[in-house]
Design a protein around this motif. Structure first.
Motif, PDB file in Angstrom:
ATOM      1  N   ALA A   1      -0.589  -3.588  10.081  1.00  0.00           N
ATOM      2  CA  ALA A   1      -1.473  -4.428  10.892  1.00  0.00           C
ATOM      3  C   ALA A   1      -2.444  -5.222  10.034  1.00  0.00           C
ATOM      4  N   ASP A   2      -2.785  -4.668   8.864  1.00  0.00           N
ATOM      5  CA  ASP A   2      -3.682  -5.362   7.936  1.00  0.00           C
ATOM      6  C   ASP A   2      -2.942  -6.351   7.041  1.00  0.00           C
ATOM      7  N   GLY A   3      -1.634  -6.488   7.258  1.00  0.00           N
ATOM      8  CA  GLY A   3      -0.867  -7.497   6.545  1.00  0.00           C
ATOM      9  C   GLY A   3      -0.180  -7.038   5.280  1.00  0.00           C
ATOM     10  N   ALA A   4      -0.138  -5.730   5.031  1.00  0.00           N
ATOM     11  CA  ALA A   4       0.506  -5.219   3.825  1.00  0.00           C
ATOM     12  C   ALA A   4       1.827  -4.532   4.168  1.00  0.00           C
ATOM     13  N   ARG A   5       2.606  -4.241   3.140  1.00  0.00           N
ATOM     14  CA  ARG A   5       3.826  -3.450   3.288  1.00  0.00           C
ATOM     15  C   ARG A   5       3.497  -2.003   2.930  1.00  0.00           C
ATOM     16  N   ALA A   6       4.140  -1.067   3.616  1.00  0.00           N
ATOM     17  CA  ALA A   6       3.873   0.351   3.387  1.00  0.00           C
ATOM     18  C   ALA A   6       5.040   0.994   2.659  1.00  0.00           C
ATOM     19  N   CYS A   7       4.728   1.826   1.672  1.00  0.00           N
ATOM     20  CA  CYS A   7       5.764   2.569   0.963  1.00  0.00           C
ATOM     21  C   CYS A   7       5.258   3.970   0.679  1.00  0.00           C
ATOM     22  N   LEU A   8       6.160   4.844   0.289  1.00  0.00           N
ATOM     23  CA  LEU A   8       5.792   6.211  -0.081  1.00  0.00           C
ATOM     24  C   LEU A   8       6.909   6.843  -0.892  1.00  0.00           C
ATOM     25  N   PHE A   9       6.548   7.902  -1.605  1.00  0.00           N
ATOM     26  CA  PHE A   9       7.515   8.673  -2.371  1.00  0.00           C
ATOM     27  C   PHE A   9       7.862   9.959  -1.638  1.00  0.00           C
TER      28      PHE A   9
ATOM     29  N   ALA B   1       0.847  -1.187   0.000  1.00  0.00           N
ATOM     30  CA  ALA B   1       0.000   0.000   0.000  1.00  0.00           C
ATOM     31  C   ALA B   1       0.883   1.238   0.000  1.00  0.00           C
ATOM     32  N   ARG B   2       0.596   2.170  -0.902  1.00  0.00           N
ATOM     33  CA  ARG B   2       1.403   3.381  -1.031  1.00  0.00           C
ATOM     34  C   ARG B   2       0.723   4.551  -0.325  1.00  0.00           C
ATOM     35  N   VAL B   3       1.446   5.172   0.591  1.00  0.00           N
ATOM     36  CA  VAL B   3       0.944   6.310   1.340  1.00  0.00           C
ATOM     37  C   VAL B   3       1.082   7.578   0.503  1.00  0.00           C
ATOM     38  N   GLY B   4       0.077   8.428   0.539  1.00  0.00           N
ATOM     39  CA  GLY B   4       0.128   9.705  -0.152  1.00  0.00           C
ATOM     40  C   GLY B   4      -1.241  10.044  -0.741  1.00  0.00           C
ATOM     41  N   PRO B   5      -1.568  11.331  -0.919  1.00  0.00           N
ATOM     42  CA  PRO B   5      -0.718  12.462  -0.590  1.00  0.00           C
ATOM     43  C   PRO B   5      -0.640  12.705   0.911  1.00  0.00           C
ATOM     44  N   VAL B   6       0.355  13.485   1.314  1.00  0.00           N
ATOM     45  CA  VAL B   6       0.530  13.886   2.705  1.00  0.00           C
ATOM     46  C   VAL B   6       0.579  15.407   2.722  1.00  0.00           C
ATOM     47  N   TYR B   7      -0.411  16.029   3.356  1.00  0.00           N
ATOM     48  CA  TYR B   7      -0.510  17.493   3.273  1.00  0.00           C
ATOM     49  C   TYR B   7      -0.908  18.116   4.604  1.00  0.00           C
TER      50      TYR B   7
END
Length: 295
Positions: free
Chosen positions: A257-265, A227-233
């Motif tokens: 916690a939901d079983g995924a990996r987190a990433c972001l740019f 799961a990719r985090v964003g936007p962050v504002y």
């Protein structure tokens, strides 16, 4: 090298799915957009005729790269995942032969550089870096200093505020990175799209102790377990109070916690955001760039 240009994201996922799944963090943008577009087509929503999906195969037929041209904003830059150098050069040549007007190209280095250089060799002009980006994956989450308030899911009733912050995000990000406001290409959804995002994506506010929204963090649904985090504002008047760290940390915690990996740019020119994410436990995976072809 064989380049396959496809118009159907379902066909693309059938051909390139295993390749995307083998490195799902690096593939996050292409995988997310392909799955989202496939779902929209299944619901009867058409994609623009200019869209294409790219599968790169080596001499044995194995998939060794992928890309797409699906950006909904001008100048509709292609987005490339890592691929062999010779494939990136061949792609530049193929785009020229297809008669495509390419004035910007985004994605993984060095593929975008090689592709852009080949386009310039045929069409003339120069290649400039519009933005250096970096993809990060969360390792072990490091909790930030606690701040007042809590995370609250944005709903359709919040559409006006979400829309206003979406519209402010791109120009503010340019300014924070030391660029002129509006320099970079950023997708700004219209109000209808924002309403749809509030249904299909995870969009969160950090609200202060009075329940007032002071920050927004979004997250795409997982694709191939990422799961990719964003936007962050955070609006200017609320910056420097720890809201972004708190929100991104909590959203990231829920993803894991939901079983995924987190990433972001991150934008490499924005020291504030890079510092925040590193402090939370995000680690660099690959450098990317948004390139502009100036003629």
């Amino acid at each position: 090298m064989q380049l396959e240009f496809l118009t159907d994201p379902v066909e693309f996922l059938a051909a390139a799915g295993d390749h995307l799944a083998a490195n799902p963090v690096v593939s996050t943008v292409v995988a997310t957009l392909a799955e989202r577009t496939a779902a929209q087509l299944a619901q009867g929503k058409e994609q623009p005729e200019r869209n294409w999906w790219l599968v790169v195969r080596d001499e044995s037929g194995a998939v060794v790269g992928a890309g797409m041209r699906t950006a909904p904003f001008e100048p509709y830059p292609p987005f490339l995942l890592p691929m062999p150098d010779e494939a990136a050069v061949a792609l530049g040549r193929a785009l020229q032969e297809r008669g495509e007007d390419i004035t910007a190209i985004n994605g993984a280095l060095p593929a975008v550089q090689l592709c852009a250089a080949e386009l310039v060799r045929h069409q003339g002009g120069t290649v400039e870096v519009g933005q250096h980006t970096r993809l990060h994956e969360l390792g072990d989450l490091i909790p930030p200093t606690p701040v007042p308030g809590e995370l609250r899911r944005a709903t359709e009733a919040d559409v006006d505020l979400v829309q206003a912050w979406y519209e402010a995000f791109g120009a503010d990000a340019d300014e924070q990175a030391g660029r002129a406001r509006g320099t970079s290409f950023h997708q700004v959804p219209d109000r209808e799209e924002t309403l749809q995002n509030l249904v299909t994506k995870n969009i969160w506010f950090w609200v202060d102790e009075d329940g007032v929204p002071v920050h927004l963090t979004g997250a795409n649904p997982p694709s191939y377990g990422v799961a990719r985090v964003g936007p962050v504002y955070t609006p200017p008047e609320q910056r420097g109070r720890g809201w972004a760290s708190a929100a991104v940390a909590e959203v990231s915690r829920r993803i894991v916690a939901d079983g995924a990996r987190a990433c972001l740019f991150t934008d490499q020119a924005n020291p504030t955001s890079n510092k925040i994410y590193a402090a939370l436990g995000y680690r660099a995976v690959v450098d990317m760039a948004n390139l502009v072809i100036v003629r």
